[in-house]
Design a protein around this motif. Structure first.
Motif, PDB file in Angstrom:
ATOM      1  N   UNK A  12      41.809 -64.381 -59.407  1.00 39.48           N
ATOM      2  CA  UNK A  12      41.543 -64.279 -60.374  1.00 39.48           C
ATOM      3  C   UNK A  12      42.219 -64.606 -61.460  1.00 39.48           C
ATOM      4  N   UNK A  13      41.840 -63.997 -62.335  1.00 35.45           N
ATOM      5  CA  UNK A  13      42.590 -64.514 -64.067  1.00 35.45           C
ATOM      6  C   UNK A  13      42.676 -63.364 -64.180  1.00 35.45           C
ATOM      7  N   UNK A  14      43.165 -62.213 -64.237  1.00 31.16           N
ATOM      8  CA  UNK A  14      43.746 -61.162 -64.739  1.00 31.16           C
ATOM      9  C   UNK A  14      44.295 -60.567 -63.747  1.00 31.16           C
ATOM     10  N   UNK A  15      44.593 -61.728 -62.017  1.00 32.31           N
ATOM     11  CA  UNK A  15      46.066 -60.724 -61.223  1.00 32.31           C
ATOM     12  C   UNK A  15      44.665 -61.122 -60.018  1.00 32.31           C
ATOM     13  N   UNK A  16      46.304 -60.533 -59.399  1.00 30.69           N
ATOM     14  CA  UNK A  16      45.575 -60.693 -57.908  1.00 30.69           C
ATOM     15  C   UNK A  16      45.600 -59.155 -57.231  1.00 30.69           C
ATOM     16  N   UNK A  17      44.713 -59.453 -55.856  1.00 28.12           N
ATOM     17  CA  UNK A  17      44.249 -57.700 -55.317  1.00 28.12           C
ATOM     18  C   UNK A  17      44.315 -58.769 -53.695  1.00 28.12           C
ATOM     19  N   UNK A  18      44.505 -58.118 -52.935  1.00 27.34           N
ATOM     20  CA  UNK A  18      44.784 -57.732 -51.470  1.00 27.34           C
ATOM     21  C   UNK A  18      42.627 -57.389 -51.630  1.00 27.34           C
ATOM     22  N   UNK A  19      42.176 -57.965 -51.267  1.00 27.46           N
ATOM     23  CA  UNK A  19      40.396 -57.398 -50.993  1.00 27.46           C
ATOM     24  C   UNK A  19      39.638 -58.294 -50.242  1.00 27.46           C
ATOM     25  N   UNK A  20      38.558 -57.831 -49.585  1.00 25.24           N
ATOM     26  CA  UNK A  20      37.514 -58.841 -49.001  1.00 25.24           C
ATOM     27  C   UNK A  20      36.505 -58.669 -49.913  1.00 25.24           C
ATOM     28  N   UNK A  21      35.723 -60.218 -49.617  1.00 27.57           N
ATOM     29  CA  UNK A  21      34.951 -60.324 -50.847  1.00 27.57           C
ATOM     30  C   UNK A  21      33.786 -60.286 -49.735  1.00 27.57           C
ATOM     31  N   UNK A  22      32.583 -59.518 -49.708  1.00 26.69           N
ATOM     32  CA  UNK A  22      31.241 -59.563 -49.718  1.00 26.69           C
ATOM     33  C   UNK A  22      30.135 -60.109 -50.715  1.00 26.69           C
ATOM     34  N   UNK A  23      29.805 -61.818 -49.495  1.00 29.94           N
ATOM     35  CA  UNK A  23      28.902 -62.493 -50.146  1.00 29.94           C
ATOM     36  C   UNK A  23      27.138 -62.099 -50.058  1.00 29.94           C
ATOM     37  N   UNK A  24      26.011 -62.221 -50.739  1.00 32.06           N
ATOM     38  CA  UNK A  24      24.602 -61.069 -49.963  1.00 32.06           C
ATOM     39  C   UNK A  24      24.137 -62.794 -50.400  1.00 32.06           C
ATOM     40  N   UNK A  25      23.764 -63.094 -49.902  1.00 31.29           N
ATOM     41  CA  UNK A  25      22.504 -64.569 -49.994  1.00 31.29           C
ATOM     42  C   UNK A  25      23.719 -65.397 -50.815  1.00 31.29           C
ATOM     43  N   UNK A  26      22.624 -65.511 -51.824  1.00 21.69           N
ATOM     44  CA  UNK A  26      24.031 -66.501 -53.014  1.00 21.69           C
ATOM     45  C   UNK A  26      24.240 -65.755 -53.749  1.00 21.69           C
ATOM     46  N   UNK A  27      24.598 -64.569 -53.480  1.00 17.79           N
ATOM     47  CA  UNK A  27      25.176 -63.615 -54.490  1.00 17.79           C
ATOM     48  C   UNK A  27      26.536 -63.115 -54.501  1.00 17.79           C
ATOM     49  N   UNK A  28      27.757 -62.648 -54.876  1.00 18.27           N
ATOM     50  CA  UNK A  28      28.740 -61.426 -54.348  1.00 18.27           C
ATOM     51  C   UNK A  28      28.491 -60.158 -54.685  1.00 18.27           C
ATOM     52  N   UNK A  29      28.419 -59.541 -53.559  1.00 16.75           N
ATOM     53  CA  UNK A  29      27.880 -58.595 -53.365  1.00 16.75           C
ATOM     54  C   UNK A  29      28.609 -56.901 -53.750  1.00 16.75           C
ATOM     55  N   UNK A  30      30.181 -57.254 -53.490  1.00 14.12           N
ATOM     56  CA  UNK A  30      31.303 -56.926 -53.079  1.00 14.12           C
ATOM     57  C   UNK A  30      32.778 -57.570 -53.061  1.00 14.12           C
ATOM     58  N   UNK A  31      33.723 -56.150 -54.137  1.00 19.54           N
ATOM     59  CA  UNK A  31      34.754 -56.918 -53.757  1.00 19.54           C
ATOM     60  C   UNK A  31      35.197 -55.330 -53.010  1.00 19.54           C
ATOM     61  N   UNK A  32      36.405 -56.007 -51.874  1.00 15.17           N
ATOM     62  CA  UNK A  32      36.297 -54.317 -51.596  1.00 15.17           C
ATOM     63  C   UNK A  32      38.361 -54.589 -51.112  1.00 15.17           C
TER      64      UNK A  32
END
Ligand SMILES: [Zn+2]
Length: 474
Positions: A12-32
């Motif tokens: 992202x614009x603020x840095x890097x992160x080792x994370x999983x991204x959960x998508x539910x429908x049209x939206x991002x549900x969580x960054x884990x």
């Protein structure tokens, strides 16, 4: 439908992160966030969510980015008796191939017509045809009492950025007085005026002199539009914006002189912003001077500059005097379109293709040490979203944002070429250029558009985006 993007590095614009991204429908549900390597069994599910997802995309070794936002495109735009060759359908498809999930295109007011009728016309071209989401800016080419009143109606319709031209006398050109009036009107609502800043009156004299002297080759397009006349117009636009107290956004800045004017205004705290485009970061007047009329492929305005401007522009991107990289995608085929200007460079349609390769060319800048990874995402996605009122719906990987997500392989090698690109144009401005990095998957509001090496979307998947105001105003 839920998708878990697992194992990747979220940038992202603020840095890097080792994370999983959960998508539910049209939206991002969580960054884990994931356990740091060594803490846990790497074969264990990344998070409880992994179990519940309908689909898991393995992004190991890949970047996970917010989708690119290209705020300067011209799909099927009329120009000089012809029209740019990408339709909203083909152009947005090509954008998706290159990791761009939103475009903001320009509705073009013809003289003597109304802004609202113009907006309807552009909706008719785009609605139901786009593969990704889209918004509009409005080109104001006929300033009068009716037009000025209609600007408020455009804002209410989600179009709150108005482009004007100091170039192209007799076509889009506006006088300083007309510009001032439009800026005053925009300022009342906090809307932004976007400026094509070149001194078109002086340029037309230089063009006439060149043609009269028999200098007709494409390189003369560049030679008759010197950088000083971009610098002068940029400074004049900044002064008019200051008098009108109007936010100003300089489009496709190409010259060091213009950058200096922008930097000086920003240092005083004026609401002045600027974008540049990949062609001004990579190509030069040498390309306009290619023999056998090949230079016509590189005719756009402002023109490509001498190579000594390139480093200034990269530096401007790092210092944020240049905040955004867009493409000014405006493709005309070499055959039959660019060829209209054989024997008279002033008749070559102005514009270059580029919507597909912006993310790749900027990533090449990361690989070359010109930009950091977060800055790449910032200038290509996050800042465009904030500048044009789309944030935080777009431009960020965060819970609640649209699931416009690009999975990017930073190690892939690809060669840019007209034989492999997806833009509807018969040449590439970067033919044969090898770059490191390539899109693997593009999601638009949770739907795979590019996946498994193929286009999976369809016309009409993309929706119109009414936009809010610039979020950077001081
Ligand atoms: Zn443009």
């Amino acid at each position: 439908m839920t998708i878990l993007i697992s194992g990747g590095t979220v940038v992202t614009a603020s840095g890097t992160l080792d994370a999983d991204v959960l998508v539910a429908g049209e939206k991002i549900a969580a960054v884990l966030g994931r356990a740091v390597t060594g803490d846990a069994d790497p074969k264990a599910p990344a998070s409880p969510a992994a179990v519940a997802a309908d689909r898991v995309i393995d992004a190991t070794g890949k970047y996970v980015l917010p989708g690119g936002i290209d705020v300067h495109t011209h799909m099927e735009m009329p120009f000089g008796g012809t029209s740019s060759v990408d339709t909203f359908e083909t152009g947005t498809r090509a954008a998706a191939w290159g990791g761009t999930t939103t475009i903001v295109d320009f509705a073009v007011q013809a003289k003597g017509t109304s802004l609202l009728a113009t907006l309807d016309k552009w909706h008719a071209k785009a609605d139901g045809n786009c593969a990704i989401d889209y918004g509009f800016h409005m080109i104001v080419s006929d300033v009068n009492d009716t037009t000025l009143k209609e600007m408020d109606a455009c804002i209410a319709a989600g179009v709150n950025s108005f482009k004007m031209f100091m170039a192209y006398p007799g076509v889009f050109y506006a006088t300083d007085g007309e510009i001032l009036l439009a800026m005053q009107q925009a300022a009342r609502s906090g809307a932004t005026v976007m400026m094509h800043a070149e001194n078109g009156i002086a340029i037309d004299q230089l063009v006439a002199q060149a043609l009269a002297a028999g200098r007709t080759d494409p390189v003369n397009h560049g030679l008759t539009r010197p950088p000083e006349l971009e610098g002068e117009a940029t400074g004049r636009a900044i002064t008019l914006a200051k008098v009108a107290n109007c936010p100003l956004y300089i489009v496709h800045l190409s010259a060091r002189q213009a950058l200096e004017a922008v930097a000086e205004a920003r240092d005083t705290g004026q609401n002045v912003f600027a974008e540049t485009c990949p062609q001004y970061l990579y190509l030069s007047l040498d390309d306009l001077a290619r023999p056998d009329f090949e230079g016509a492929k590189f005719v756009a305005s402002p023109p490509l500059r001498t190579k000594d401007h390139l480093d200034s522009l990269w530096r401007g991107l790092r210092t944020n005097d240049l905040s955004v990289v867009s493409t000014d995608h405006c493709p005309f085929c070499f055959k039959d379109q660019k060829e209209l200007g054989r024997g008279d460079f002033s008749k070559i349609p102005n514009g270059m293709p580029g919507v597909e390769h912006r993310m790749d060319l900027l990533h090449a800048g990361v690989a070359a040490g010109q930009l950091t990874l977060p800055r790449w995402v910032e200038v290509a996605s996050t800042t465009p979203a904030r500048m044009f009122g789309l944030y935080p719906r777009k431009g960020v990987i965060a819970a609640g944002s649209d699931a416009d997500i690009v999975i990017y392989d930073p190690a892939a090698r690809q060669t840019l070429s007209a034989t492999t690109h997806h833009m509807n144009v018969d040449y590439s401005a970067y033919e044969g250029l090898e770059v490191t990095g390539q899109v693997v998957t593009t999601l638009s509001r949770g739907r795979p558009v590019i996946d498994d090496g193929a286009y999976q979307g369809k016309p009409g998947d993309g929706a119109f985006l009414p936009r809010g105001l610039n979020q950077y105003l001081l």
